[in-house]
Scaffold this motif. Structure first.
Motif, mmCIF file in Angstrom:
data_model
loop_
_atom_site.group_PDB
_atom_site.id
_atom_site.type_symbol
_atom_site.label_atom_id
_atom_site.label_comp_id
_atom_site.label_asym_id
_atom_site.label_seq_id
_atom_site.Cartn_x
_atom_site.Cartn_y
_atom_site.Cartn_z
ATOM 1 N N MET A 1 0.856 -1.191 0.000
ATOM 2 C CA MET A 1 0.000 0.000 0.000
ATOM 3 C C MET A 1 0.891 1.238 0.000
ATOM 4 O O MET A 1 1.783 1.387 0.809
ATOM 5 N N SER A 2 0.671 2.152 -0.961
ATOM 6 C CA SER A 2 1.482 3.366 -1.046
ATOM 7 C C SER A 2 1.022 4.344 0.005
ATOM 8 O O SER A 2 -0.127 4.348 0.440
ATOM 9 N N ALA A 3 1.973 5.183 0.413
ATOM 10 C CA ALA A 3 1.647 6.199 1.412
ATOM 11 C C ALA A 3 0.698 7.210 0.814
ATOM 12 O O ALA A 3 0.760 7.534 -0.372
ATOM 13 N N ALA A 4 -0.206 7.736 1.639
ATOM 14 C CA ALA A 4 -1.160 8.732 1.173
ATOM 15 C C ALA A 4 -0.438 10.011 0.827
ATOM 16 O O ALA A 4 0.557 10.381 1.452
ATOM 17 N N THR A 5 -0.966 10.693 -0.191
ATOM 18 C CA THR A 5 -0.347 11.959 -0.606
ATOM 19 C C THR A 5 -0.912 13.092 0.226
ATOM 20 O O THR A 5 -2.030 13.028 0.725
ATOM 21 N N THR A 6 -0.101 14.124 0.380
ATOM 22 C CA THR A 6 -0.502 15.352 1.077
ATOM 23 C C THR A 6 0.016 16.516 0.285
ATOM 24 O O THR A 6 0.868 16.363 -0.606
ATOM 25 N N PRO A 7 -0.479 17.694 0.611
ATOM 26 C CA PRO A 7 0.060 18.867 -0.098
ATOM 27 C C PRO A 7 1.582 19.016 0.087
ATOM 28 O O PRO A 7 2.258 19.568 -0.791
ATOM 29 N N GLU A 15 5.556 9.269 -11.168
ATOM 30 C CA GLU A 15 5.133 8.212 -10.263
ATOM 31 C C GLU A 15 3.652 7.881 -10.463
ATOM 32 O O GLU A 15 3.259 6.716 -10.430
ATOM 33 N N VAL A 16 2.847 8.915 -10.664
ATOM 34 C CA VAL A 16 1.425 8.674 -10.948
ATOM 35 C C VAL A 16 1.275 7.817 -12.192
ATOM 36 O O VAL A 16 0.554 6.813 -12.211
ATOM 37 N N ASN A 17 1.938 8.204 -13.263
ATOM 38 C CA ASN A 17 1.846 7.448 -14.511
ATOM 39 C C ASN A 17 2.348 6.027 -14.333
ATOM 40 O O ASN A 17 1.797 5.073 -14.906
ATOM 41 N N ALA A 18 3.390 5.874 -13.573
ATOM 42 C CA ALA A 18 3.943 4.532 -13.343
ATOM 43 C C ALA A 18 2.950 3.657 -12.589
ATOM 44 O O ALA A 18 2.762 2.479 -12.909
ATOM 45 N N LYS A 19 2.298 4.250 -11.579
ATOM 46 C CA LYS A 19 1.323 3.472 -10.820
ATOM 47 C C LYS A 19 0.114 3.122 -11.684
ATOM 48 O O LYS A 19 -0.404 1.998 -11.640
ATOM 49 N N VAL A 20 -0.367 4.087 -12.474
ATOM 50 C CA VAL A 20 -1.495 3.817 -13.374
ATOM 51 C C VAL A 20 -1.133 2.740 -14.370
ATOM 52 O O VAL A 20 -1.911 1.829 -14.663
ATOM 53 N N LYS A 21 0.084 2.812 -14.919
ATOM 54 C CA LYS A 21 0.537 1.807 -15.879
ATOM 55 C C LYS A 21 0.536 0.419 -15.244
ATOM 56 O O LYS A 21 0.088 -0.561 -15.842
ATOM 57 N N ALA A 22 1.007 0.353 -13.992
ATOM 58 C CA ALA A 22 1.047 -0.939 -13.311
ATOM 59 C C ALA A 22 -0.366 -1.481 -13.080
ATOM 60 O O ALA A 22 -0.613 -2.681 -13.249
ATOM 61 N N TYR A 92 0.882 4.528 -21.717
ATOM 62 C CA TYR A 92 2.191 5.093 -22.034
ATOM 63 C C TYR A 92 2.487 6.187 -21.024
ATOM 64 O O TYR A 92 1.897 7.272 -21.060
ATOM 65 N N ALA A 93 3.404 5.844 -20.119
ATOM 66 C CA ALA A 93 3.681 6.740 -18.995
ATOM 67 C C ALA A 93 4.258 8.067 -19.444
ATOM 68 O O ALA A 93 4.034 9.108 -18.821
ATOM 69 N N GLY A 94 5.029 8.042 -20.553
ATOM 70 C CA GLY A 94 5.676 9.283 -20.972
ATOM 71 C C GLY A 94 4.683 10.373 -21.336
ATOM 72 O O GLY A 94 4.870 11.535 -20.975
ATOM 73 N N ARG A 95 3.599 10.006 -22.048
ATOM 74 C CA ARG A 95 2.621 11.029 -22.461
ATOM 75 C C ARG A 95 1.272 10.852 -21.778
ATOM 76 O O ARG A 95 0.321 11.567 -22.083
ATOM 77 N N GLY A 96 1.184 9.866 -20.868
ATOM 78 C CA GLY A 96 -0.046 9.684 -20.090
ATOM 79 C C GLY A 96 -1.249 9.337 -20.943
ATOM 80 O O GLY A 96 -2.337 9.844 -20.691
ATOM 81 N N SER A 97 -1.078 8.457 -21.919
ATOM 82 C CA SER A 97 -2.182 8.071 -22.799
ATOM 83 C C SER A 97 -2.447 6.579 -22.679
ATOM 84 O O SER A 97 -1.532 5.792 -22.400
ATOM 85 N N PHE A 98 -3.730 6.223 -22.924
ATOM 86 C CA PHE A 98 -4.159 4.831 -22.811
ATOM 87 C C PHE A 98 -4.539 4.317 -24.183
ATOM 88 O O PHE A 98 -5.152 5.019 -24.991
ATOM 89 N N SER A 99 -4.237 3.066 -24.468
ATOM 90 C CA SER A 99 -4.655 2.419 -25.699
ATOM 91 C C SER A 99 -4.580 0.920 -25.503
ATOM 92 O O SER A 99 -4.086 0.431 -24.494
ATOM 93 N N LEU A 100 -5.169 0.218 -26.513
ATOM 94 C CA LEU A 100 -5.053 -1.239 -26.540
ATOM 95 C C LEU A 100 -3.983 -1.618 -27.554
ATOM 96 O O LEU A 100 -4.038 -1.179 -28.709
ATOM 97 N N TRP A 101 -3.028 -2.416 -27.084
ATOM 98 C CA TRP A 101 -2.009 -2.933 -28.018
ATOM 99 C C TRP A 101 -2.583 -4.197 -28.622
ATOM 100 O O TRP A 101 -2.724 -5.225 -27.971
ATOM 101 N N VAL A 102 -2.979 -4.098 -29.907
ATOM 102 C CA VAL A 102 -3.749 -5.155 -30.561
ATOM 103 C C VAL A 102 -2.816 -6.106 -31.299
ATOM 104 O O VAL A 102 -1.897 -5.677 -32.018
#
Length: 412
Positions: A1-7, A15-22, A92-102
């Motif tokens: 479990m990742s630590a909660a974010t704060t201001p 890191e956000v993109n990496a977690k979403v990718k995972a 794709y973490a670099g540009r934060g886009s989602f797709s299906l690799w067909v």
């Protein structure tokens, strides 16, 4: 479990993109069905990019696949094709886009499409969308007709040409839309809602020429059927199609076999209507003329009767009968009176002959004894009534004599 974010300790974008990718890549490989749109393929590209949309909702996903996979497809892919793709969700973490690799693309077979259309047909039928009592009647003579069809299509030309030839004054509100492919359903629905909101539009025709089952898929999409069912303006389905008719034919208020047939059913033929009016006028004239002639003959027959030829004749006949009856009654009354008068005279004579006055006139007298007590006098019929000394009144023909009885002698 990742630590909660704060201001004070936020996550960096990487890191956000990496977690979403995972998280996304945990889905693994999946099969997805949809309709192709925005097919962007070039032979020189190693990868090609397509969009797969859900025809029943405003949802889509980007596809990334090797160009060689598309080039090896049995027929060139185009917008509007129904396909099933096999791929792995990729982020794709670099540009934060989602797709299906067909890695696999398969066309949805006609048999499966027809089965799905039939399932939708049964579902909508169970909901009552095909019921005859919800079908709205078409106006006899629409002032303005809404037409939804492809731009420059033969369907548009047929509807307009046939309608103008049948009733030149009819007006059209034409909205051109895509009639196949990914954008057909939303464009048709938008045009339908626009025409339905226009109070000047009396009826709406959705028209398209013939086509394959795949070409006519937009007219069997659920979203379009529900939009047509909710419309307050009568809708005519005019899809020139193969025997497997689209669901729109069942939901629409009227089905026409072709766009030309739709024009004939929506717009009356002015020549035929004028001919019908002329025939009705002719029949009305003939019927009225026949009625007048029959009534005239009836009046002539009535007028030819003696009572109407001389209306006073009946009165005159009755007056003569009354006069004869009065004359007869007078004669009968006169005879009866004369007979009664003669009978009365005879009775008088008989009474005079038999009466006491006549008897007295012949010399007879009536002797009455007058009692001393003042009681009425009595006719003397026996000697016992007048003892000697009795006061007597003797009535003769011309008067009366008062006498006293001297003696009484009884005869033997």
């Amino acid at each position: 479990m990742s630590a909660a974010t704060t201001p004070d300790s936020p996550w960096p974008v990487r890191e956000v993109n990496a977690k979403v990718k995972a998280w996304i890549e945990k889905l693994g490989h999946i099969w997805v069905e949809g309709q192709l749109t925005q097919v962007n393929v070039k032979p020189t590209w190693k990868l090609s990019y397509l969009t797969l949309r859900d025809p029943e909702a405003e949802a889509s996903v980007q596809l990334t696949c090797p160009t060689s996979l598309i080039q090896g497809f049995p027929s060139p892919l185009k917008d509007g094709d129904r396909v099933v793709v096999y791929g792995k969700p990729a982020f794709y973490a670099g540009r934060g886009s989602f797709s299906l690799w067909v890695t696999d693309i398969r066309a949805v077979g006609v048999g499966e499409l027809l089965a799905r259309i039939e399932r939708l047909r049964q579902q909508l039928a169970s909901e009552g969308l095909f019921d005859a009592d919800r079908k709205k009647p078409l106006p006899f003579l629409p002032n303005r007709v809404g037409l939804i069809t492809g731009r420059g299509s033969a369907a548009e030309r047929d509807v307009l040409a046939v309608s103008q030839s049948r009733w030149p004054e009819v007006q059209f509100e034409v909205i051109n839309t895509a009639v196949q492919g990914a954008s057909a359903v939303p464009e048709i629905i938008e045009a339908l809602e626009k025409l339905d909101a226009n109070p000047a539009v009396d009826v709406i025709i959705i028209a398209r020429g013939g086509g394959s089952v795949e070409d006519l898929l937009p007219f069997s999409e659920e979203a379009l059927q529900r939009a047509v069912a909710q419309a307050t303006t009568p809708v005519v389905s005019a899809i020139g199609h193969e025997p497997d008719n689209p669901v729109l034919d069942n939901v629409a208020d009227l089905r026409a076999a072709t766009p030309t047939d739709a024009a004939k059913k929506v717009v009356p033929d002015v020549a035929a209507e004028r001919q019908l009016v002329a025939e009705l006028r002719s029949r009305s004239r003939a019927a009225l003329r026949g009625w007048v002639e029959r009534e005239s003959r009836g009046l002539a027959n009535i007028r030819s009767r003696p009572v109407l030829a001389n209306p006073h004749s009946l009165i005159e006949v009755r007056a003569e009968e009354i006069a004869r009856a009065v004359k007869y009654l007078r004669r009968e009354i006169t005879t009866a009176l004369k007979s009664a008068k003669n009978e009365t005279a005879a009775l008088r004579a008989q009474i005079s002959t038999l009466g006491p006055a006549a008897t007295l006139a012949r010399g007879y007298a009536v002797v009455q004894v007058v009692p001393r007590d003042g009681s009425p006098a009595e006719v003397v019929t026996t000697v016992e009534q007048s003892p000697p000394g009795s006061q007597l009144r003797i009535r003769v023909g011309d008067g009366a004599i008062v006498a006293a009885a001297m003696s009484a002698q009884k005869s033997n």
